[in-house]
Design an enzyme around this catalytic site. Sequence first.
Site, PDB file in Angstrom:
ATOM      1  N   HIS A 312       0.858  -1.190   0.000  1.00 14.59           N
ATOM      2  CA  HIS A 312       0.000   0.000   0.000  1.00 14.59           C
ATOM      3  C   HIS A 312       0.885   1.227   0.000  1.00 14.59           C
ATOM      4  O   HIS A 312       1.984   1.220   0.562  1.00 14.59           O
ATOM      5  CB  HIS A 312      -0.913  -0.009   1.236  1.00 14.59           C
ATOM      6  N   ASP A 370      -8.144  -4.400  -0.336  1.00 10.04           N
ATOM      7  CA  ASP A 370      -8.699  -4.775  -1.639  1.00 10.04           C
ATOM      8  C   ASP A 370      -8.571  -6.270  -1.936  1.00 10.04           C
ATOM      9  O   ASP A 370      -9.293  -6.793  -2.792  1.00 10.04           O
ATOM     10  CB  ASP A 370      -7.988  -3.999  -2.752  1.00 10.04           C
TER      11      ASP A 370
END
Length: 435
Positions: A312, A370
């Site tokens: 991320h 996600d």
Amino acid sequence: MKIHDKATISFSDGSNSFEFPILKGSLGADVIDIRKLYSSTGKFTYDPGFLSTASCKSNITYIDGDKGVLLYRGYPIEQLARSCDFLEVCYLLHYGELPSVKEKKDFDNLVKSHSMIHESMALFMNGFPRNAHPMAVLTGLIGGMAAFYPDSLKINSVEQQDLCLIRLIAQMPTLVAMSHRYSLGQPYQYPKNDLSYTANFMRMMFGTPCEDYRIRNILVRALDRIFILHADHEQNASTSTVRLCGSSGTSPFAAVASGIACLWGPAHGGANQACLEMLERLHAQGGISQVGDFMERVKDKDSGERLMGFGHRVYKNFDPRAKIMQETCREVLAELGVENDPLFQLASAVEKIALEDEYFVERKLYPNVDFYSGITLRALGLPPDVFTSIFALARTIGWVAQWKEMINDSEYRIGRPRQLFIGAQSREVLPLVDR
């Protein structure tokens, strides 16, 4: 926010040194206040992507990427996702505190009372091709709300600020469901005020005049939790877009429409769909037996293979939302009787290797929110092209809370980033015949 110390900037060319205040927040890194840098030195900073620049002060959301912490108004995301529903979190992000029983009931009823859209919006919808991308439709619909609510242009009215927020979070589910139904050629389902926010959305998405949608509490709770996990995420690309657009004094509907347009980009809002597509390709190539080879290809920079859903931009540790998302995914699959879903099994196998393989551990490539959300949304019956619209629905409260905070900040100015110009210097324009 207070001055913590001072930073001295000196130059190797012999120019004078200058001192700038260091501001200390309640959490996180200190910030060097360089607002007077240009007037003092004649120089700007250069920071592509604004990765080292604080564009505002905020008390809404805090992220510590090194420790894997996400707080909404000081509350850990894990506690909110397990103990609250989405409208409680909306109340928190808007007003700064969690609601009492009465406050929650009143807020829920207020949101429900604004869930109907203007009937002309349905006519507006009919102008789009049925195969239009849902995010293209949603951008137009939200921007068009300013035409139906011209009073929203009174951006300094606290009453109008609150009313815009209520209208947006109330009508976003109706509009997302409407655009989905339109793409299928099916009739719209009007909201029902006797249902919860998320149950109402699912009914509008899946119900028909022939057979109403059967509410399944575990599935409703799962989607509600997804909304909570995506409600805000500090100064990300779409939130910064909303703030920058809103800084001009435009309608909040226009500002949110700009955030939706930014979120549409695959590098921002399309990650869960990309994860799902990666797992589907792996399944088509042979499934579990191919995971090891796939992960080896990921490590080979020349293979072109990418591992989606890991790592991320902010988190250099576990994304605190990822574990909740994995738990939610398991609950949904169990409720639907598909615990052995092949894509979930693949995801688990990929995650196991990534958490044990030195290559991924050294690079701190941990699962993010996600990775499992695409599997969950698919299991709930949502097609991949709607995933980003779901994200936009959830993020609307964050966008509007951030917009309102900016509008009421005495230091807010219209956004105006600077540049390092590398083009041609001043030139003379020759007559056409001499060029």
